[in-house]
Design a protein around this motif. Structure first.
Motif, PDB file in Angstrom:
ATOM      1  N   ARG A 106       0.838  -1.198   0.000  1.00 58.07           N
ATOM      2  CA  ARG A 106       0.000   0.000   0.000  1.00 58.07           C
ATOM      3  C   ARG A 106       0.872   1.246   0.000  1.00 58.07           C
ATOM      4  O   ARG A 106       0.557   2.238  -0.683  1.00 58.07           O
ATOM      5  N   GLU A 107       1.953   1.195   0.723  1.00 61.22           N
ATOM      6  CA  GLU A 107       2.847   2.344   0.807  1.00 61.22           C
ATOM      7  C   GLU A 107       3.482   2.661  -0.539  1.00 61.22           C
ATOM      8  O   GLU A 107       3.649   3.839  -0.911  1.00 61.22           O
ATOM      9  N   GLN A 108       3.852   1.631  -1.295  1.00 62.48           N
ATOM     10  CA  GLN A 108       4.435   1.851  -2.622  1.00 62.48           C
ATOM     11  C   GLN A 108       3.453   2.584  -3.538  1.00 62.48           C
ATOM     12  O   GLN A 108       3.835   3.510  -4.263  1.00 62.48           O
ATOM     13  N   LEU A 109       2.196   2.172  -3.499  1.00 68.26           N
ATOM     14  CA  LEU A 109       1.185   2.790  -4.356  1.00 68.26           C
ATOM     15  C   LEU A 109       0.902   4.230  -3.930  1.00 68.26           C
ATOM     16  O   LEU A 109       0.744   5.113  -4.781  1.00 68.26           O
ATOM     17  N   ILE A 110       0.857   4.458  -2.634  1.00 65.68           N
ATOM     18  CA  ILE A 110       0.612   5.818  -2.147  1.00 65.68           C
ATOM     19  C   ILE A 110       1.758   6.740  -2.538  1.00 65.68           C
ATOM     20  O   ILE A 110       1.545   7.840  -3.064  1.00 65.68           O
ATOM     21  N   GLU A 111       2.982   6.307  -2.298  1.00 63.30           N
ATOM     22  CA  GLU A 111       4.138   7.148  -2.610  1.00 63.30           C
ATOM     23  C   GLU A 111       4.249   7.421  -4.107  1.00 63.30           C
ATOM     24  O   GLU A 111       4.569   8.539  -4.528  1.00 63.30           O
ATOM     25  N   SER A 112       3.994   6.406  -4.910  1.00 64.75           N
ATOM     26  CA  SER A 112       4.046   6.591  -6.356  1.00 64.75           C
ATOM     27  C   SER A 112       2.998   7.596  -6.820  1.00 64.75           C
ATOM     28  O   SER A 112       3.281   8.470  -7.658  1.00 64.75           O
ATOM     29  N   THR A 113       1.801   7.501  -6.280  1.00 63.72           N
ATOM     30  CA  THR A 113       0.729   8.422  -6.648  1.00 63.72           C
ATOM     31  C   THR A 113       1.056   9.842  -6.200  1.00 63.72           C
ATOM     32  O   THR A 113       0.796  10.817  -6.913  1.00 63.72           O
ATOM     33  N   MET A 114       1.635   9.975  -5.034  1.00 63.57           N
ATOM     34  CA  MET A 114       2.026  11.294  -4.532  1.00 63.57           C
ATOM     35  C   MET A 114       3.030  11.962  -5.468  1.00 63.57           C
ATOM     36  O   MET A 114       2.895  13.146  -5.810  1.00 63.57           O
ATOM     37  N   VAL A 115       4.016  11.198  -5.908  1.00 58.45           N
ATOM     38  CA  VAL A 115       5.083  11.760  -6.731  1.00 58.45           C
ATOM     39  C   VAL A 115       4.592  12.084  -8.137  1.00 58.45           C
ATOM     40  O   VAL A 115       4.815  13.191  -8.650  1.00 58.45           O
TER      41      VAL A 115
ATOM     42  N   THR B 194      -0.687  15.259  -1.893  1.00 56.27           N
ATOM     43  CA  THR B 194      -0.310  14.966  -0.522  1.00 56.27           C
ATOM     44  C   THR B 194      -0.663  13.509  -0.223  1.00 56.27           C
ATOM     45  O   THR B 194      -1.363  12.850  -1.005  1.00 56.27           O
ATOM     46  N   ARG B 195      -0.205  13.013   0.914  1.00 53.73           N
ATOM     47  CA  ARG B 195      -0.538  11.641   1.291  1.00 53.73           C
ATOM     48  C   ARG B 195      -2.057  11.451   1.406  1.00 53.73           C
ATOM     49  O   ARG B 195      -2.611  10.478   0.912  1.00 53.73           O
ATOM     50  N   GLU B 196      -2.710  12.377   2.072  1.00 49.44           N
ATOM     51  CA  GLU B 196      -4.160  12.266   2.245  1.00 49.44           C
ATOM     52  C   GLU B 196      -4.877  12.262   0.905  1.00 49.44           C
ATOM     53  O   GLU B 196      -5.810  11.482   0.686  1.00 49.44           O
ATOM     54  N   GLN B 197      -4.452  13.117  -0.012  1.00 43.86           N
ATOM     55  CA  GLN B 197      -5.061  13.171  -1.339  1.00 43.86           C
ATOM     56  C   GLN B 197      -4.826  11.875  -2.110  1.00 43.86           C
ATOM     57  O   GLN B 197      -5.733  11.361  -2.786  1.00 43.86           O
ATOM     58  N   ALA B 198      -3.608  11.331  -2.022  1.00 46.09           N
ATOM     59  CA  ALA B 198      -3.296  10.076  -2.708  1.00 46.09           C
ATOM     60  C   ALA B 198      -4.145   8.931  -2.165  1.00 46.09           C
ATOM     61  O   ALA B 198      -4.609   8.067  -2.925  1.00 46.09           O
ATOM     62  N   GLU B 199      -4.354   8.893  -0.870  1.00 46.52           N
ATOM     63  CA  GLU B 199      -5.170   7.840  -0.270  1.00 46.52           C
ATOM     64  C   GLU B 199      -6.609   7.913  -0.770  1.00 46.52           C
ATOM     65  O   GLU B 199      -7.241   6.883  -1.043  1.00 46.52           O
ATOM     66  N   ILE B 200      -7.142   9.127  -0.922  1.00 47.49           N
ATOM     67  CA  ILE B 200      -8.499   9.289  -1.445  1.00 47.49           C
ATOM     68  C   ILE B 200      -8.575   8.833  -2.900  1.00 47.49           C
ATOM     69  O   ILE B 200      -9.498   8.107  -3.302  1.00 47.49           O
ATOM     70  N   VAL B 201      -7.607   9.248  -3.694  1.00 46.17           N
ATOM     71  CA  VAL B 201      -7.582   8.872  -5.118  1.00 46.17           C
ATOM     72  C   VAL B 201      -7.551   7.352  -5.288  1.00 46.17           C
ATOM     73  O   VAL B 201      -8.208   6.789  -6.175  1.00 46.17           O
ATOM     74  N   LEU B 202      -6.813   6.667  -4.432  1.00 44.87           N
ATOM     75  CA  LEU B 202      -6.668   5.211  -4.543  1.00 44.87           C
ATOM     76  C   LEU B 202      -7.794   4.435  -3.864  1.00 44.87           C
ATOM     77  O   LEU B 202      -7.874   3.206  -4.005  1.00 44.87           O
TER      78      LEU B 202
END
Length: 301
Positions: free
Chosen positions: A171-180, A185-193
């Motif tokens: 999950r962390e890999q997907l969040i970080e990739s989406t953020m970059v 932001t982390r919160e925004q990436a979590e919502i998108v995913l």
């Protein structure tokens, strides 16, 4: 979001189940939100949470996206499929007319829907539409590249799109990739995913998006047809552009000229990246509400 009633359900079509989500009172005037390339309805959560309760907001995941069923076909999928799904959704909701907010590829799809079924959309709001529409530059000016991108590459890599096992990530890999990649932001990436992560095993996840959707085909339209679709009999339209979207000069000029010559189309610009409806939702809301409340749009905002 706390002050809006949220509902989720599946709408059955001949292509499979389409995942739906709505916010607010269904007796209010309707607003349909149409997401962009390889995304889901989750991308509108931040924006809807800030918009007034005077509307009924509805969104959906494209086939092969988010929580919607995959398309049971190995043929490339045209954007026209989503146009037909919008037609069925509008019928399902019993909307005679509605406002439409779209992002990126969603803007191209909604414009085509408006052209085929005029009079339903009372106002359109396009969020950074130029990125998706530049595909028409390639279709018109570099047709060989357009063909290679959609057809040659797909059939050269047919196994990867249709038979290869899904890639697994933490999950962390997907969040970080989406953020970059999307400047979130982390919160925004979590919502998108949130509508696209599927847990599998050993704490790993796969993304629900169907690989074939990476090659969803635009309507093959030459300049005259493209111009007519974009400009003929359109409703009042607000185009919100992100100045940090990376679009080559020739492609931008090809598409941009269609947006500067129509009195029904208002253009506003924000110093932001492509996903500004996520990153700058609070900045967009006053402009959107100003547009929705205007009786005449033949003036600059």
């Amino acid at each position: 979001m706390k002050n809006k009633l949220t509902k989720e359900w599946f709408f059955k079509t001949k292509w499979g189940n389409v995942a739906m989500i709505s916010w607010g009172d269904r007796h209010r005037p309707g607003v349909l939100l149409v997401h962009g390339y390889m995304d889901s309805a989750a991308t509108f959560e931040a924006l809807v949470s800030l918009l007034p309760d005077t509307y009924h907001y509805v969104s959906f995941d494209f086939p092969g996206h988010g929580k919607s069923d995959h398309v049971l076909s190995n043929l490339l999928v045209p954007q026209g499929l989503v146009v037909e799904i919008i037609k069925e959704i509008v019928k399902h909701l019993q909307w005679r007319s509605f406002v439409c907010i779209a992002h990126s590829m969603g803007c191209a799809i909604v414009t085509l829907y408006q052209h085929l079924y005029p009079g339903r959309i009372t106002k359109m709001i396009h969020i950074d539409p130029l990125v998706a529409l530049t595909v028409y530059y390639y279709f018109n000016e570099i047709h060989g590249f357009w063909f290679q991108w959609y057809y040659e590459y797909y059939y050269d890599h047919y196994f990867l799109y249709n038979s290869a096992p899904p890639r697994l990530y933490t999950r962390e890999q997907l969040i970080e990739s989406t953020m970059v990649t999307r400047h979130l932001t982390r919160e925004q990436a979590e919502i998108v995913l949130s509508r696209s992560l599927v847990p599998v095993e050993n704490g790993l996840f796969r993304v629900s998006t169907q690989p074939i959707m990476r090659r969803m085909i635009n309507l093959p339209a030459f300049k005259d047809a493209f111009s007519r679709i974009l400009q003929h009999n359109i409703p009042p339209t607000l185009c919100i552009h992100a100045t940090k979207s990376e679009i080559p000069k020739a492609e931008r000029e090809f598409v941009d000229k269609f947006f500067r010559t129509d009195k029904k189309r208002l253009n506003v610009y924000f110093d932001a990246h492509h996903d500004l409806h996520i990153t700058h939702a609070s900045d967009l809301v006053p402009t959107i509400l100003n547009f929705l409340n205007r009786k005449s749009v033949e003036a600059k905002l």
